[in-house]
Design a protein around this motif. Structure first.
Motif, PDB file in Angstrom:
ATOM      1  N   SER A 244       6.973  22.169  11.021  1.00 24.11           N
ATOM      2  CA  SER A 244       8.387  22.598  11.090  1.00 24.11           C
ATOM      3  C   SER A 244       8.656  23.091   9.458  1.00 24.11           C
ATOM      4  CB  SER A 244       9.341  21.513  11.585  1.00 24.11           C
ATOM      5  OG  SER A 244       9.622  20.739  10.824  1.00 24.11           O
ATOM      6  N   HIS A 245       8.126  22.599   8.791  1.00 21.72           N
ATOM      7  CA  HIS A 245       8.426  22.763   7.185  1.00 21.72           C
ATOM      8  C   HIS A 245       9.807  21.901   6.694  1.00 21.72           C
ATOM      9  CE1 HIS A 245       5.891  26.367   5.766  1.00 21.72           C
ATOM     10  NE2 HIS A 245       5.534  25.717   7.045  1.00 21.72           N
ATOM     11  N   LYS A 246      10.410  21.221   7.724  1.00 18.43           N
ATOM     12  CA  LYS A 246      11.614  20.355   7.713  1.00 18.43           C
ATOM     13  C   LYS A 246      11.178  19.083   7.497  1.00 18.43           C
ATOM     14  CE  LYS A 246      14.089  23.504  10.888  1.00 18.43           C
ATOM     15  NZ  LYS A 246      14.810  23.591  12.254  1.00 18.43           N
ATOM     16  N   PRO A 247      11.544  18.463   6.263  1.00 22.54           N
ATOM     17  CA  PRO A 247      11.325  16.956   6.171  1.00 22.54           C
ATOM     18  C   PRO A 247      12.367  15.983   6.997  1.00 22.54           C
ATOM     19  CG  PRO A 247      12.510  17.804   4.083  1.00 22.54           C
ATOM     20  CD  PRO A 247      12.169  19.022   5.245  1.00 22.54           C
ATOM     21  N   SER A 248      11.661  15.221   7.629  1.00 21.03           N
ATOM     22  CA  SER A 248      12.510  14.168   8.601  1.00 21.03           C
ATOM     23  C   SER A 248      11.878  12.964   8.784  1.00 21.03           C
ATOM     24  CB  SER A 248      12.692  15.033   9.779  1.00 21.03           C
ATOM     25  OG  SER A 248      11.425  14.999  10.465  1.00 21.03           O
ATOM     26  N   ARG A 249      12.731  12.025   9.135  1.00 18.95           N
ATOM     27  CA  ARG A 249      12.274  10.416   9.318  1.00 18.95           C
ATOM     28  C   ARG A 249      13.246  10.102  10.556  1.00 18.95           C
ATOM     29  NH1 ARG A 249      14.214   5.896   9.468  1.00 18.95           N
ATOM     30  NH2 ARG A 249      12.941   4.095   8.528  1.00 18.95           N
ATOM     31  N   VAL A 250      12.748   9.832  11.661  1.00 18.23           N
ATOM     32  CA  VAL A 250      13.288   9.298  12.863  1.00 18.23           C
ATOM     33  C   VAL A 250      12.606   8.091  13.496  1.00 18.23           C
ATOM     34  CG1 VAL A 250      14.058   9.839  15.238  1.00 18.23           C
ATOM     35  CG2 VAL A 250      14.211  11.550  13.409  1.00 18.23           C
ATOM     36  N   GLU A 251      13.342   6.993  13.756  1.00 21.67           N
ATOM     37  CA  GLU A 251      12.752   6.006  14.214  1.00 21.67           C
ATOM     38  C   GLU A 251      13.169   6.176  15.805  1.00 21.67           C
ATOM     39  OE1 GLU A 251      11.269   1.420  13.419  1.00 21.67           O
ATOM     40  OE2 GLU A 251      12.329   2.527  12.019  1.00 21.67           O
TER      41      GLU A 251
ATOM     42  N   GLU B 225       6.166   9.691   1.081  1.00 19.71           N
ATOM     43  CA  GLU B 225       5.197   8.455   0.576  1.00 19.71           C
ATOM     44  C   GLU B 225       5.680   7.311   1.961  1.00 19.71           C
ATOM     45  OE1 GLU B 225       5.706   7.119  -3.111  1.00 19.71           O
ATOM     46  OE2 GLU B 225       8.120   7.268  -2.980  1.00 19.71           O
ATOM     47  N   LEU B 226       4.761   6.723   2.383  1.00 19.24           N
ATOM     48  CA  LEU B 226       4.779   5.438   3.269  1.00 19.24           C
ATOM     49  C   LEU B 226       4.473   4.271   2.183  1.00 19.24           C
ATOM     50  CD1 LEU B 226       2.813   6.124   6.233  1.00 19.24           C
ATOM     51  CD2 LEU B 226       5.312   6.194   6.112  1.00 19.24           C
TER      52      LEU B 226
ATOM     53  N   LEU C  70      11.073  10.190   1.456  1.00 21.18           N
ATOM     54  CA  LEU C  70      11.068  11.744   1.319  1.00 21.18           C
ATOM     55  C   LEU C  70      11.607  12.228   0.001  1.00 21.18           C
ATOM     56  CD1 LEU C  70      11.725  12.757   4.994  1.00 21.18           C
ATOM     57  CD2 LEU C  70       9.554  12.140   4.028  1.00 21.18           C
ATOM     58  N   VAL C  71      10.743  13.029  -0.591  1.00 23.88           N
ATOM     59  CA  VAL C  71      11.455  13.609  -2.071  1.00 23.88           C
ATOM     60  C   VAL C  71      11.366  14.962  -2.010  1.00 23.88           C
ATOM     61  CG1 VAL C  71      10.734  13.585  -4.480  1.00 23.88           C
ATOM     62  CG2 VAL C  71      10.598  11.494  -2.988  1.00 23.88           C
ATOM     63  N   THR C  72      12.335  15.588  -2.500  1.00 22.25           N
ATOM     64  CA  THR C  72      12.414  17.113  -2.672  1.00 22.25           C
ATOM     65  C   THR C  72      12.049  17.309  -4.030  1.00 22.25           C
ATOM     66  OG1 THR C  72      14.177  17.481  -1.130  1.00 22.25           O
ATOM     67  CG2 THR C  72      13.959  19.116  -2.787  1.00 22.25           C
ATOM     68  N   LEU C  73      11.226  18.286  -4.118  1.00 24.50           N
ATOM     69  CA  LEU C  73      10.511  18.479  -5.576  1.00 24.50           C
ATOM     70  C   LEU C  73      10.992  19.440  -6.327  1.00 24.50           C
ATOM     71  CD1 LEU C  73       6.578  18.788  -4.517  1.00 24.50           C
ATOM     72  CD2 LEU C  73       7.958  16.862  -5.556  1.00 24.50           C
ATOM     73  N   ASP C  74      11.137  19.223  -7.593  1.00 17.87           N
ATOM     74  CA  ASP C  74      12.006  20.292  -8.460  1.00 17.87           C
ATOM     75  C   ASP C  74      11.044  21.353  -8.904  1.00 17.87           C
ATOM     76  OD1 ASP C  74      13.550  21.668 -10.162  1.00 17.87           O
ATOM     77  OD2 ASP C  74      13.917  20.057 -11.766  1.00 17.87           O
ATOM     78  N   VAL C  75      11.097  22.594  -8.020  1.00 14.92           N
ATOM     79  CA  VAL C  75       9.839  23.541  -8.473  1.00 14.92           C
ATOM     80  C   VAL C  75      10.613  24.853  -9.110  1.00 14.92           C
ATOM     81  CG1 VAL C  75       8.350  22.756  -6.468  1.00 14.92           C
ATOM     82  CG2 VAL C  75      10.110  24.259  -6.030  1.00 14.92           C
ATOM     83  N   GLU C  76      11.723  24.727  -9.356  1.00 15.92           N
ATOM     84  CA  GLU C  76      12.305  26.055  -9.998  1.00 15.92           C
ATOM     85  C   GLU C  76      12.181  25.858 -11.364  1.00 15.92           C
ATOM     86  OE1 GLU C  76      12.965  28.248  -7.806  1.00 15.92           O
ATOM     87  OE2 GLU C  76      12.829  26.777  -5.975  1.00 15.92           O
TER      88      GLU C  76
ATOM     89  N   MET D 238       0.709  -1.215   0.034  1.00 17.61           N
ATOM     90  CA  MET D 238      -0.058   0.003   0.016  1.00 17.61           C
ATOM     91  C   MET D 238       1.108   1.300   0.018  1.00 17.61           C
ATOM     92  SD  MET D 238      -2.693   1.309   2.893  1.00 17.61           S
ATOM     93  CE  MET D 238      -4.302   1.948   2.269  1.00 17.61           C
ATOM     94  N   ARG D 239       0.497   2.392  -1.011  1.00 18.29           N
ATOM     95  CA  ARG D 239       1.527   3.517  -0.953  1.00 18.29           C
ATOM     96  C   ARG D 239       0.386   4.539  -0.442  1.00 18.29           C
ATOM     97  NH1 ARG D 239       1.893   7.604  -5.440  1.00 18.29           N
ATOM     98  NH2 ARG D 239       3.913   8.633  -4.858  1.00 18.29           N
ATOM     99  N   VAL D 240       0.986   5.131   0.702  1.00 15.54           N
ATOM    100  CA  VAL D 240       0.282   6.319   1.379  1.00 15.54           C
ATOM    101  C   VAL D 240       1.071   7.734   1.032  1.00 15.54           C
ATOM    102  CG1 VAL D 240      -0.581   7.102   3.440  1.00 15.54           C
ATOM    103  CG2 VAL D 240      -0.742   4.674   3.236  1.00 15.54           C
ATOM    104  N   GLY D 241       0.497   8.592   0.285  1.00 15.14           N
ATOM    105  CA  GLY D 241       1.037   9.758  -0.106  1.00 15.14           C
ATOM    106  C   GLY D 241       0.998  10.782   1.302  1.00 15.14           C
ATOM    107  N   LEU D 242       2.349  11.297   1.473  1.00 19.52           N
ATOM    108  CA  LEU D 242       2.336  12.215   2.676  1.00 19.52           C
ATOM    109  C   LEU D 242       2.475  13.722   1.954  1.00 19.52           C
ATOM    110  CD1 LEU D 242       4.703  10.213   4.814  1.00 19.52           C
ATOM    111  CD2 LEU D 242       2.153  10.197   4.995  1.00 19.52           C
ATOM    112  N   ILE D 243       1.986  14.746   2.756  1.00 16.67           N
ATOM    113  CA  ILE D 243       2.040  16.198   2.387  1.00 16.67           C
ATOM    114  C   ILE D 243       1.531  16.910   3.496  1.00 16.67           C
ATOM    115  CG2 ILE D 243      -0.689  16.414   1.387  1.00 16.67           C
ATOM    116  CD1 ILE D 243       0.780  18.077  -1.088  1.00 16.67           C
TER     117      ILE D 243
END
Length: 153
Positions: free
Chosen positions: A103-110, A135-136, A147-153, A1-6
């Motif tokens: 926080s606007h800061k992407p992070s992943r901590v277990e 995405e989970l 976690l993915v940084t989007l190319d928005v420039e 199962m793919r869960v989108g995170l935003i």
């Protein structure tokens, strides 16, 4: 199962974020949505669960919960906008994943078997922080996050 995170769209739903979230079985928005049209557009892609952020004001946001507990793919997920306001003990509550924004800061901590994920901000850039989503992947009780940084420039 793919869960989108935003999270932290602040009224701006970028096409790059929509493209990334396409194909999700479920989408979690961790608050600071700043308008019902964001949830409507996300809802065209997949079922959406959202929590209210500190910038989600007005009648449209009154029905959004402060925090939300879900079971996705047999895994306990808890979502809240600001992790500093976490009002449960995830381990005792049987929660495997805590999703938060703010926080606007992407992070992943277990910690103690609980995965704490912040997809960062998909809206307007704040300082020099990246524009990001996540995405989970939930399979057989196992959980992976990307976690993915989007190319928005």
């Amino acid at each position: 199962m793919r869960v989108g995170l935003i999270s932290d769209t602040h009224g701006l739903l970028r096409p790059q974020a929509l493209d990334f979230l396409r194909g999700s079985a479920h989408i979690l928005h961790a608050g600071d949505i700043v308008g019902p049209e964001i949830l409507e557009r996300l809802g065209e892609l997949a079922p959406v669960s959202a929590v209210r952020g500190n910038n989600d004001l007005g009648a449209w946001a009154a029905g959004l919960p402060h925090a939300l507990r879900l079971e996705l793919g047999g895994v306990g997920v808890y979502m809240i906008h600001d992790l500093k306001e976490l009002d449960i003990d995830p381990v005792a509550a049987g929660v495997r994943v805590v999703v938060a924004g703010h926080s606007h800061k992407p992070s992943r901590v277990e910690r103690d078997g609980v995965l704490y994920v912040n997809p960062g901000s998909a809206g307007r850039r704040r300082f020099t922080l990246p524009i990001s989503v996540g995405e989970l992947f939930i399979e057989g009780g196992d959980v992976r996050v990307r976690l993915v940084t989007l190319d928005v420039e």
